[in-house]
Design an enzyme around this catalytic site. Structure first.
Site, mmCIF file in Angstrom:
data_model
loop_
_atom_site.group_PDB
_atom_site.id
_atom_site.type_symbol
_atom_site.label_atom_id
_atom_site.label_comp_id
_atom_site.label_asym_id
_atom_site.label_seq_id
_atom_site.Cartn_x
_atom_site.Cartn_y
_atom_site.Cartn_z
ATOM 1 N N ASP A 33 5.922 30.574 37.672
ATOM 2 C CA ASP A 33 6.040 31.519 37.693
ATOM 3 C C ASP A 33 5.382 32.431 36.274
ATOM 4 O O ASP A 33 5.930 31.095 35.553
ATOM 5 C CB ASP A 33 8.074 32.088 37.899
ATOM 6 C CG ASP A 33 7.758 33.299 38.304
ATOM 7 O OD1 ASP A 33 7.897 33.624 39.611
ATOM 8 O OD2 ASP A 33 7.962 34.350 37.445
ATOM 9 N N ILE A 34 5.393 33.521 36.457
ATOM 10 C CA ILE A 34 5.111 33.746 35.062
ATOM 11 C C ILE A 34 6.374 33.958 34.017
ATOM 12 O O ILE A 34 6.082 33.980 32.103
ATOM 13 C CB ILE A 34 4.064 34.996 35.137
ATOM 14 C CG1 ILE A 34 2.911 35.522 33.646
ATOM 15 C CG2 ILE A 34 4.610 36.546 34.895
ATOM 16 C CD1 ILE A 34 1.692 36.141 34.346
ATOM 17 N N ASN A 91 12.908 36.045 48.124
ATOM 18 C CA ASN A 91 13.635 37.652 48.114
ATOM 19 C C ASN A 91 12.695 38.991 49.794
ATOM 20 O O ASN A 91 11.616 38.254 49.883
ATOM 21 C CB ASN A 91 13.561 38.233 46.934
ATOM 22 C CG ASN A 91 14.208 37.609 46.518
ATOM 23 O OD1 ASN A 91 15.662 37.786 46.286
ATOM 24 N ND2 ASN A 91 13.804 37.562 44.806
ATOM 25 N N GLU A 99 10.036 42.148 44.322
ATOM 26 C CA GLU A 99 8.452 43.143 44.133
ATOM 27 C C GLU A 99 7.393 42.270 44.176
ATOM 28 O O GLU A 99 6.463 43.404 43.549
ATOM 29 C CB GLU A 99 9.068 42.870 42.387
ATOM 30 C CG GLU A 99 10.126 42.478 41.546
ATOM 31 C CD GLU A 99 10.342 42.489 40.342
ATOM 32 O OE1 GLU A 99 9.519 41.305 39.848
ATOM 33 O OE2 GLU A 99 11.394 42.636 39.473
ATOM 34 N N VAL A 100 7.233 41.396 44.818
ATOM 35 C CA VAL A 100 5.654 41.807 45.123
ATOM 36 C C VAL A 100 5.634 40.784 46.740
ATOM 37 O O VAL A 100 6.481 40.251 46.974
ATOM 38 C CB VAL A 100 5.114 39.600 44.601
ATOM 39 C CG1 VAL A 100 3.728 39.476 45.432
ATOM 40 C CG2 VAL A 100 5.611 40.235 42.526
ATOM 41 N N HIS A 104 6.838 34.421 49.132
ATOM 42 C CA HIS A 104 6.969 33.074 48.155
ATOM 43 C C HIS A 104 8.342 33.224 47.833
ATOM 44 O O HIS A 104 9.990 33.527 47.996
ATOM 45 C CB HIS A 104 5.938 33.469 46.313
ATOM 46 C CG HIS A 104 7.118 35.502 46.617
ATOM 47 N ND1 HIS A 104 6.498 36.839 46.929
ATOM 48 C CD2 HIS A 104 7.842 35.620 45.211
ATOM 49 C CE1 HIS A 104 7.378 37.342 45.812
ATOM 50 N NE2 HIS A 104 8.469 36.903 45.793
ATOM 51 N N HIS A 106 10.253 30.663 45.771
ATOM 52 C CA HIS A 106 10.678 30.486 44.235
ATOM 53 C C HIS A 106 11.229 28.764 44.742
ATOM 54 O O HIS A 106 12.141 28.682 45.436
ATOM 55 C CB HIS A 106 11.841 31.262 43.980
ATOM 56 C CG HIS A 106 11.512 32.894 43.638
ATOM 57 N ND1 HIS A 106 11.216 33.334 42.598
ATOM 58 C CD2 HIS A 106 11.656 33.895 44.176
ATOM 59 C CE1 HIS A 106 10.886 34.097 42.388
ATOM 60 N NE2 HIS A 106 11.091 35.658 43.878
HETATM 61 P P1 AMP Z 1 10.417 38.442 43.303
HETATM 62 O O1 AMP Z 1 11.743 40.003 42.973
HETATM 63 O O2 AMP Z 1 11.164 37.484 44.753
HETATM 64 O O3 AMP Z 1 9.434 39.398 44.537
HETATM 65 O O4 AMP Z 1 9.097 37.465 42.839
HETATM 66 C C1 AMP Z 1 8.244 37.821 41.661
HETATM 67 C C2 AMP Z 1 7.591 36.858 40.706
HETATM 68 O O5 AMP Z 1 6.970 36.825 40.505
HETATM 69 C C3 AMP Z 1 8.788 36.868 39.543
HETATM 70 O O6 AMP Z 1 9.859 35.909 39.255
HETATM 71 C C4 AMP Z 1 7.685 37.407 38.912
HETATM 72 O O7 AMP Z 1 8.162 36.480 37.643
HETATM 73 C C5 AMP Z 1 6.561 36.551 39.603
HETATM 74 N N1 AMP Z 1 5.480 37.091 39.080
HETATM 75 C C6 AMP Z 1 4.624 38.201 39.175
HETATM 76 N N2 AMP Z 1 3.253 38.138 38.310
HETATM 77 C C7 AMP Z 1 3.056 37.199 38.184
HETATM 78 C C8 AMP Z 1 2.024 35.968 38.198
HETATM 79 N N3 AMP Z 1 0.553 36.879 37.769
HETATM 80 N N4 AMP Z 1 1.537 34.893 38.188
HETATM 81 C C9 AMP Z 1 2.830 34.310 38.156
HETATM 82 N N5 AMP Z 1 4.402 34.895 38.814
HETATM 83 C C10 AMP Z 1 4.268 36.011 38.667
#
Ligand code: AMP
Length: 121
Positions: A33-34, A91, A99-100, A104, A106
């Site tokens: 994770d970034i 999530n 968010e994405v 995914h 974690h």
């Molecule tokens: P979520 O809130 O479960 O959608 O988590 C999205 C996760 O993606 C967050 O922990 C971010 O820090 C991570 N994230 C977003 N962009 C990137 C990226 N380019 N590379 C790695 N992790 C990312």
């Protein structure tokens, strides 16, 4: 919710954006994770157009479901946390603060992680 192939993890899967890769096979890609929330904070994503656990669990073919689940466990072992413990989190949707919009999981580890949920809101 329709899958948006312009989401950032779709771009990572297509190699359009780099990632700090941990593992890849036919079913999954894992990377760091970034913005890590623990000493280990990895993300494992399936190789398919799934927004979250909701559509993945309903619609993904069995070989992808099995391959993805095995990849999550494999990555946790690769990271060395099968002994000291780790937490999985996926999530789905607004209340979970997803968010994405590409499924995914974690993987958190490397320190005691405390109780499961914070008590905000
Ligand atoms: P979520 O809130 O479960 O959608 O988590 C999205 C996760 O993606 C967050 O922990 C971010 O820090 C991570 N994230 C977003 N962009 C990137 C990226 N380019 N590379 C790695 N992790 C990312």
């Amino acid at each position: 919710m329709a899958y948006d192939d312009q989401n950032i993890f779709a771009k990572i899967l297509r190699g359009e954006i780099p990632c700090n890769k941990i593992f890849e096979d036919d079913f999954a890609l894992a990377f760091h994770d970034i913005n890590p929330q623990a000493p280990t904070h990895a993300l494992v994503i399936p190789k398919g157009p799934y927004v979250s656990w909701d559509d993945f669990s309903a619609d993904a073919p069995a070989d992808l479901v099995v391959g993805f689940v095995r990849a999550v466990g494999h990555v946790a072992r690769l990271l060395g946390h099968d002994g000291d413990g780790y937490r999985l989190l996926a999530n789905h949707g607004a209340n979970a603060h997803q968010e994405v919009p590409h499924l995914h999981v974690h993987i958190f580890g490397g320190r005691p992680l405390g109780p499961m949920l914070t008590r905000s809101g």
